[in-house]
Write a protein that holds these residues in place. Sequence first.
Motif, PDB file in Angstrom:
ATOM      1  N   ASN A  66      48.679  43.269  44.673  1.00 49.16           N
ATOM      2  CA  ASN A  66      48.240  44.176  45.210  1.00 49.16           C
ATOM      3  C   ASN A  66      48.613  44.237  46.788  1.00 49.16           C
ATOM      4  OD1 ASN A  66      46.691  46.411  47.128  1.00 49.16           O
ATOM      5  ND2 ASN A  66      45.553  46.713  45.240  1.00 49.16           N
ATOM      6  N   ALA A  67      49.621  45.261  47.247  1.00 52.04           N
ATOM      7  CA  ALA A  67      50.746  44.940  48.577  1.00 52.04           C
ATOM      8  C   ALA A  67      49.680  45.121  50.220  1.00 52.04           C
ATOM      9  CB  ALA A  67      51.461  46.244  48.824  1.00 52.04           C
ATOM     10  N   SER A  68      48.031  45.717  49.258  1.00 55.46           N
ATOM     11  CA  SER A  68      47.146  46.413  50.659  1.00 55.46           C
ATOM     12  C   SER A  68      46.345  45.094  50.764  1.00 55.46           C
ATOM     13  CB  SER A  68      46.548  47.161  50.255  1.00 55.46           C
ATOM     14  OG  SER A  68      45.613  47.066  48.931  1.00 55.46           O
ATOM     15  N   ASP A  69      45.833  43.952  50.139  1.00 56.67           N
ATOM     16  CA  ASP A  69      45.243  42.844  50.366  1.00 56.67           C
ATOM     17  C   ASP A  69      45.664  41.538  49.283  1.00 56.67           C
ATOM     18  OD1 ASP A  69      44.271  43.215  47.749  1.00 56.67           O
ATOM     19  OD2 ASP A  69      42.647  43.910  47.856  1.00 56.67           O
ATOM     20  N   GLY A  70      46.439  42.374  48.522  1.00 55.05           N
ATOM     21  CA  GLY A  70      47.406  39.806  48.402  1.00 55.05           C
ATOM     22  C   GLY A  70      46.177  40.162  46.965  1.00 55.05           C
ATOM     23  N   THR A  71      45.913  40.455  46.909  1.00 56.74           N
ATOM     24  CA  THR A  71      44.868  40.493  45.407  1.00 56.74           C
ATOM     25  C   THR A  71      46.117  40.294  44.077  1.00 56.74           C
ATOM     26  OG1 THR A  71      44.495  42.789  44.974  1.00 56.74           O
ATOM     27  CG2 THR A  71      43.107  40.797  46.248  1.00 56.74           C
ATOM     28  N   LEU A  72      46.084  39.631  42.758  1.00 54.71           N
ATOM     29  CA  LEU A  72      46.390  38.968  42.145  1.00 54.71           C
ATOM     30  C   LEU A  72      46.641  40.514  40.928  1.00 54.71           C
ATOM     31  CD1 LEU A  72      48.912  37.792  40.092  1.00 54.71           C
ATOM     32  CD2 LEU A  72      46.695  36.528  38.944  1.00 54.71           C
ATOM     33  N   LYS A  73      47.416  41.341  40.425  1.00 52.43           N
ATOM     34  CA  LYS A  73      47.616  42.342  40.078  1.00 52.43           C
ATOM     35  C   LYS A  73      47.773  41.804  38.367  1.00 52.43           C
ATOM     36  CE  LYS A  73      47.513  46.744  40.955  1.00 52.43           C
ATOM     37  NZ  LYS A  73      46.548  47.234  41.112  1.00 52.43           N
ATOM     38  N   TRP A  74      49.099  40.894  38.475  1.00 46.23           N
ATOM     39  CA  TRP A  74      49.349  40.215  37.118  1.00 46.23           C
ATOM     40  C   TRP A  74      50.170  39.993  37.685  1.00 46.23           C
ATOM     41  CZ3 TRP A  74      54.527  40.759  36.673  1.00 46.23           C
ATOM     42  CH2 TRP A  74      55.156  41.815  36.776  1.00 46.23           C
ATOM     43  N   LYS A  75      50.599  38.437  36.605  1.00 44.96           N
ATOM     44  CA  LYS A  75      51.225  36.960  36.248  1.00 44.96           C
ATOM     45  C   LYS A  75      52.197  36.972  35.058  1.00 44.96           C
ATOM     46  CE  LYS A  75      49.295  32.848  35.754  1.00 44.96           C
ATOM     47  NZ  LYS A  75      48.822  32.191  36.357  1.00 44.96           N
TER      48      LYS A  75
END
Length: 632
Positions: free
Chosen positions: A368-377
């Motif tokens: 997530n570009a806003s906070d760096g949390t993982l969306k997927w890998k």
Amino acid sequence: MTFRSIMMSLAVMICPAGAFASAQQQDHFRFAFIADTHIALGSSSVADLSACIRDINAYDSLDFVIFGGDVTNFGSDDEIRLAKSMTDSICRPVYVVQGNHDANWSESGCGTFKDVFGYEHVLFRAGGWRFIGCNSGPDMRMAPGLVPRETMEWLSEQESGEKTIFINHYPMDSSVLNYFDVTRELKRLDTRMVIGGHLHADRTKNYQGIPAVVCRSALSSGRTPGYTVVKIDGDRISFSERRLYGQTAVELEPWASFDLVPVKDTVRYDSHGLPADYPWMRYDVNDEFPQVREVWKKNFGANIAAGFAVNKDNAFFPLACGAMLSVSLKDGSVKWRKDFPGKIYSTPALSGKYLVFGCSDGNIYALNASDGTLKWKYKTGKAVLASPVIMDGKVFIGGSDGAFRCIELKTGNAVWTYGNVEGHAVSTPYADRDRVIFGTWGGKLYSLDPETGRENWVWSVGKASKMYSPASTLPLYSSGRVFVAVPDRQVYAIDASTGRCLFTVKGGRDAICLGSDGRTVYSKEMFGRAYAFPADVNVSSGAAFPDSCKTWVADNHAGYDIAPTALSEKDGVLYIPTDKGNIIALRASDGTFLWAHKLSVALVNPLRHLVFAGKNAILASAMDGTVALMSE
């Protein structure tokens, strides 16, 4: 010779009982220094190193062995594992330092070396001496050597006041872009001798007052295989060649000897930390061209070997050590940082809130570009060193596992996988509705259908060495043609429908770009020239491209330059990032020199052009961790 037969031959290299004594309590001892083995399966290098190992194991008075870099030829996983199995057969303590051949073409981003050998830096003590060794890059990009920023931090953490011998593959002169920072640190550490390789010959050197040698290659090319015997007696050191003739070894008289005395730093440095002997463009060039202003400039403490993604307020870029950062365009302050298990050489791609990139841990990540949390890998079979392109909600990216993938942006699910890739991908593909095109270090350029992954064609550069591959270049498309620049110093024009080479243009190495008009190709040569030519030029198939067909040829004021970083053109200005920290601007219409700006002393990564505070701006980074926002 197969891997199995090599292992069987190594198994018979038995260490004689009592073959060596520890040097830990001695003030006189000797060790073997082996440089530039260039291990590659199927080559004579394996037999050459095997001969050296047999002789070392039979040499009663050797205390340990140091490998001085370029242990492998291409840095491949198989070569590294073979090198480790061979060094494991040595009946002495062994210490290995990486060279440029171990790093620049590594399919794992140098991760396999660390996993297999267990370290990246060398630190041990023998006979009252401290031995320090480290890598010197370049970090997955063709450039002169550079001791990585994080390695410089490691050196600065070592205590002073202990007499030291330093090991590095490169000569610590202008062969290494930050040589003056390294030698200043070495003097603080009480370094009295530097030992290296790289030149494949015995040479005495002096690095700003520190005595040094570079030593012969172990290879038999042009002579017999062999290595260097280093003897230390108190504070006296000598270097002798040991040459191998079948089962017979001849040790020559010392070709160099030195008294190991303290070295004081008497070098004068300017306000930017450059010594008087710094041979390239200096920071005072920035005073000559004040129209280029640094809005802000920071160093992030680790190497950077990729470009940027940006949105309205933020820039996103990786540190090679394995961190992805979001920083404010306003002042460079860090908004967020996320660390990963592997190294990152992939320029991130941004679409909406999705920030996508590859990592040497074998995963493709979306944050997530806003906070760096993982969306997927997405897990692949090997390291992912290449950069992605996002088009129509799909991510297109190559890897090191013989595959190129199309992944759904929102879910991280594979749409298709093309699994017939030779070599590993390291650059950014070209993509449009009809084709996705990428090159690899297998000497190949691939064109695939973006909807299905079906192979359109595969073009081969036709060179025996993989080092002449269309891997670092960014493919261009114009006028029904694909253009790539290859390390054989040619630009190739390839029919986009058939994959047939139409013509070649002499001059150019990796770094090209397409003008904003969509019809002009710009290229940079290695020896101080740039040129432009029309993408739709009519040249007879197979004919030599005539200079008369070039729009212009001009001095680019860069001198000798091997940076693979793509050029860029905007608003009539051609921008040339160089391998020595400079950015040069030429008038795109005729090649007239406009200005130069020194960002750093290290390779400049891909530039990002944007509008900041209502003005044209350039976001730039260098491999030593420097990032700056500049306005024109």
